[in-house]
Design an enzyme around this catalytic site. Structure first.
Site, PDB file in Angstrom:
ATOM      1  N   LYS A  22       0.834  -1.211   0.000  1.00  0.00           N
ATOM      2  CA  LYS A  22       0.000   0.000   0.000  1.00  0.00           C
ATOM      3  C   LYS A  22       0.864   1.255   0.000  1.00  0.00           C
ATOM      4  O   LYS A  22       0.613   2.187  -0.768  1.00  0.00           O
ATOM      5  CB  LYS A  22      -0.935  -0.021   1.220  1.00  0.00           C
ATOM      6  CG  LYS A  22      -1.860   1.167   1.291  1.00  0.00           C
ATOM      7  CD  LYS A  22      -3.134   0.841   2.044  1.00  0.00           C
ATOM      8  CE  LYS A  22      -2.960   0.720   3.541  1.00  0.00           C
ATOM      9  NZ  LYS A  22      -2.786   2.035   4.211  1.00  0.00           N
ATOM     10  N   ARG A  27       2.785   5.925  -3.305  1.00  0.00           N
ATOM     11  CA  ARG A  27       3.917   6.735  -3.756  1.00  0.00           C
ATOM     12  C   ARG A  27       4.153   6.582  -5.250  1.00  0.00           C
ATOM     13  O   ARG A  27       4.549   7.543  -5.922  1.00  0.00           O
ATOM     14  CB  ARG A  27       5.168   6.360  -2.939  1.00  0.00           C
ATOM     15  CG  ARG A  27       5.093   6.887  -1.491  1.00  0.00           C
ATOM     16  CD  ARG A  27       6.021   6.117  -0.572  1.00  0.00           C
ATOM     17  NE  ARG A  27       6.095   6.645   0.789  1.00  0.00           N
ATOM     18  CZ  ARG A  27       5.196   6.409   1.752  1.00  0.00           C
ATOM     19  NH1 ARG A  27       4.129   5.669   1.510  1.00  0.00           N
ATOM     20  NH2 ARG A  27       5.367   6.912   2.959  1.00  0.00           N
ATOM     21  N   GLY A  95      -5.189   7.912   5.581  1.00  0.00           N
ATOM     22  CA  GLY A  95      -4.281   8.871   6.200  1.00  0.00           C
ATOM     23  C   GLY A  95      -3.058   9.136   5.336  1.00  0.00           C
ATOM     24  O   GLY A  95      -2.558  10.265   5.276  1.00  0.00           O
ATOM     25  N   ASP A 320       1.966  -1.261  11.777  1.00  0.00           N
ATOM     26  CA  ASP A 320       0.618  -1.665  11.359  1.00  0.00           C
ATOM     27  C   ASP A 320       0.305  -3.124  11.707  1.00  0.00           C
ATOM     28  O   ASP A 320      -0.815  -3.595  11.475  1.00  0.00           O
ATOM     29  CB  ASP A 320       0.456  -1.461   9.850  1.00  0.00           C
ATOM     30  CG  ASP A 320       0.455   0.019   9.475  1.00  0.00           C
ATOM     31  OD1 ASP A 320       0.126   0.855  10.340  1.00  0.00           O
ATOM     32  OD2 ASP A 320       0.784   0.338   8.321  1.00  0.00           O
ATOM     33  N   LYS A 347      -4.387   5.609  14.915  1.00  0.00           N
ATOM     34  CA  LYS A 347      -4.478   4.984  13.591  1.00  0.00           C
ATOM     35  C   LYS A 347      -5.946   5.028  13.120  1.00  0.00           C
ATOM     36  O   LYS A 347      -6.732   5.807  13.630  1.00  0.00           O
ATOM     37  CB  LYS A 347      -3.932   3.551  13.653  1.00  0.00           C
ATOM     38  CG  LYS A 347      -2.427   3.497  13.953  1.00  0.00           C
ATOM     39  CD  LYS A 347      -1.613   4.097  12.839  1.00  0.00           C
ATOM     40  CE  LYS A 347      -0.118   4.021  13.130  1.00  0.00           C
ATOM     41  NZ  LYS A 347       0.669   4.763  12.132  1.00  0.00           N
ATOM     42  N   ARG A 351      -6.233   1.512  18.161  1.00  0.00           N
ATOM     43  CA  ARG A 351      -6.020   0.068  17.995  1.00  0.00           C
ATOM     44  C   ARG A 351      -5.721  -0.650  19.307  1.00  0.00           C
ATOM     45  O   ARG A 351      -5.901  -1.878  19.383  1.00  0.00           O
ATOM     46  CB  ARG A 351      -4.914  -0.194  16.963  1.00  0.00           C
ATOM     47  CG  ARG A 351      -5.403   0.110  15.564  1.00  0.00           C
ATOM     48  CD  ARG A 351      -4.374  -0.142  14.482  1.00  0.00           C
ATOM     49  NE  ARG A 351      -5.003  -0.011  13.173  1.00  0.00           N
ATOM     50  CZ  ARG A 351      -4.337   0.140  12.017  1.00  0.00           C
ATOM     51  NH1 ARG A 351      -3.018   0.175  12.033  1.00  0.00           N
ATOM     52  NH2 ARG A 351      -4.981   0.244  10.888  1.00  0.00           N
TER      53      ARG A 351
HETATM   54  C1  S3P Z   1       2.498   4.821   6.244  1.00  0.00           C
HETATM   55  C2  S3P Z   1       3.044   5.181   7.450  1.00  0.00           C
HETATM   56  C3  S3P Z   1       2.514   4.730   8.756  1.00  0.00           C
HETATM   57  C4  S3P Z   1       1.563   3.550   8.608  1.00  0.00           C
HETATM   58  C5  S3P Z   1       0.594   3.743   7.478  1.00  0.00           C
HETATM   59  C6  S3P Z   1       1.330   3.928   6.159  1.00  0.00           C
HETATM   60  C7  S3P Z   1       3.094   5.335   5.009  1.00  0.00           C
HETATM   61  O1  S3P Z   1       1.807   5.800   9.356  1.00  0.00           O
HETATM   62  O2  S3P Z   1       0.859   3.333   9.801  1.00  0.00           O
HETATM   63  O3  S3P Z   1      -0.263   2.650   7.370  1.00  0.00           O
HETATM   64  O4  S3P Z   1       2.779   4.822   3.910  1.00  0.00           O
HETATM   65  O5  S3P Z   1       3.916   6.266   5.090  1.00  0.00           O
HETATM   66  P1  S3P Z   1       2.540   6.879  10.311  1.00  0.00           P
HETATM   67  O6  S3P Z   1       3.455   7.696   9.500  1.00  0.00           O
HETATM   68  O7  S3P Z   1       1.396   7.697  10.866  1.00  0.00           O
HETATM   69  O8  S3P Z   1       3.226   6.060  11.367  1.00  0.00           O
END
Ligand code: S3P
Length: 438
Positions: A22, A27, A95, A320, A347, A351
């Site tokens: 993911k 990216r 997010g 995660d 998150k 969690r």
């Molecule tokens: C991610 C960073 C992590 C992760 C999210 C994906 C990313 O979050 O929990 O599922 O792709 O940069 P945080 O940067 O909030 O730790």
């Protein structure tokens, strides 16, 4: 809401392939969408979160088309040439899309409104609002620094040096994306290493980016007014999706499951180390490189796990994976203690609270603390299950899938109130479960 009951159904066997990573999928669409020319992406995760990123990049002017299963063609718009979105950017549950694209907009003379679902609208955005404001962006957020928010970018933005107050690859990446169109050098100091896909991939797309070390901390410097060239990206399988099957095959007696093409970037591979410390039988087969990332097939056989104290220093490399690790701990012999996990409370759901409640409802013995859970395992005996109620997935895909795994080792099954969130990251989860545990 669509509820589902996950019941015991025998060992997991055979060979499965999990979808694309993911983080790398997001990216690849963003960076290809910023390059000048045509990039091809294969192995893209076609989950809702990544599709939200694709829709946003289209609004910024990139042309993005699907030309086969996981195979996409992107004609980029060029750093500095983003169009102002005509409509609000609906980030859904994601997010990563929100925080990284806020960074991208911050360095351009455009405005964008970001909206999301109830889960995303409760998540903290001040962690990106603070550094992006320092760079010159102006942001009007909802109370408490949440979505919906409106962000007006600055051109030129001001390069900053920013030391991350929380270990977050999303915050790091937001600042680096803002730095792409900012004259001069933007620096991020990272006291605790987090996933480094942004650094690796931006370098691949031709950005000038240096990673160094100062006083034991990582310093990442991006040279602004970058020009990205197109490239072909092969997305490796997602270790965070493989995690559910790694734990399921470890705790369901008789299992012998091979998971193909799992990304094992050291900033993501913490769960593998922790499961092995607990006694898991996981073999790396045919270790190789895919798209600049270390990858292997994982052969996972059932083993009796033993509880451990999980070193908090390993948390960022499995951030995660804690929900499903808690399920492994619930089946282990002895006690597992986790600490230093405050980030899990912000998150897609809280969690720690969500898994404490769900595992307790399924018959596990769990104590919740401010910064972690303590779990007393059954020693391999099945959990009771949720005979008289459902567990809540709280718009959180990883809670739904973790409790699905718990259901596989329960006497009465585990009913999850809503499995729709699984589609945000792992749309083939239910099918692969049927395939592996027929
Ligand atoms: C991610 C960073 C992590 C992760 C999210 C994906 C990313 O979050 O929990 O599922 O792709 O940069 P945080 O940067 O909030 O730790």
């Amino acid at each position: 809401m669509s509820s589902h009951t996950f019941a015991a159904r025998g060992p997991l066997r055979g060979t499965i392939r999990v979808p694309g990573d993911k983080s790398i999928s997001h990216r690849s669409l963003m960076f290809a969408g910023l390059a000048v020319g045509r990039s091809r992406i294969t192995g893209l995760l076609e989950g809702e979160d990544v599709l939200a990123t694709a829709a946003a990049m289209r609004q910024f002017g990139a042309q993005i088309a699907r030309d086969g299963n996981g195979s996409w063609v992107v004609d980029g718009v060029g750093v500095g040439s983003l169009l102002e979105p005509r409509e609000a950017l609906d980030m859904g549950n994601s997010g990563t899309s929100t925080r990284l694209l806020m960074g991208l907009v911050a360095g351009h003379a455009i405005s964008a409104t970001f909206t999301g679902d109830a889960s995303l609208s409760g998540r903290p955005m001040n962690r990106v609002i603070v550094p992006l404001s320092q760079m010159g962006a102006s942001i009007e957020a909802s109370a408490g620094g949440t979505l919906p928010l409106m962000l007006r970018g600055a051109n030129p933005a001001v390069p900053i040096t920013y030391r991350l107050p929380v270990a977050s690859a999303q915050v790091k990446s937001a600042i680096l994306l803002a730095g792409l169109n900012t004259p001069g050098i933007t620096r991020v100091i990272e006291p605790v290493p987090t996933r480094d896909h942004t650094e690796r991939m931006l370098t691949g797309f031709g950005a000038k980016l240096e990673v160094g070390e100062e006083n034991g901390e990582t310093v990442i410097a991006i040279h602004g007014e970058a020009e990205l060239h197109p490239m072909d990206v092969v997305v490796p399988g997602d270790p965070s999706s493989a995690a559910f099957f790694m734990v399921a095959a470890s705790i369901v007696p008789g299992s012998d499951l091979t998971i193909l093409n799992v990304g094992l970037n050291p900033t993501r591979a913490g769960l593998l180390h922790v499961l092995r410390q607990m006694g898991a039988d996981i073999e790396e087969v045919d270790a190789r490189e895919v798209g600049g990332e270390p990858v292997a097939d994982l052969r996972v056989r059932h083993a009796l796990l033993t509880g451990i104290d999980v070193d908090p220093a390993i948390a960022p490399s499995m951030i995660d994976e804690f929900p499903v690790l808690f399920v492994a701990a619930a089946l282990a012999s002895g006690t597992t203690r986790t600490t230093g996990l405050e980030e899990l409370r912000v998150k897609e759901s809280d969690r720690l609270a969500a898994m404490a409640a769900a595992l307790t409802a399924a018959g596990a013995r769990v104590e919740e603390h401010e910064d972690g859970l303590t779990i007393h395992g059954t020693g391999g005996d099945p959990l009771r299950g949720t005979a008289n109620g459902r567990v809540k997935s709280l718009l959180d895909h990883r809670i739904a899938m973790s409790m699905a795994v718990a259901g596989l080792v329960s006497e009465g099954g585990v009913e999850v109130d809503d499995i729709a969130p699984i589609n945000t990251s792992f749309p083939t989860f239910m099918g692969l479960l049927d395939e592996a545990a027929a």
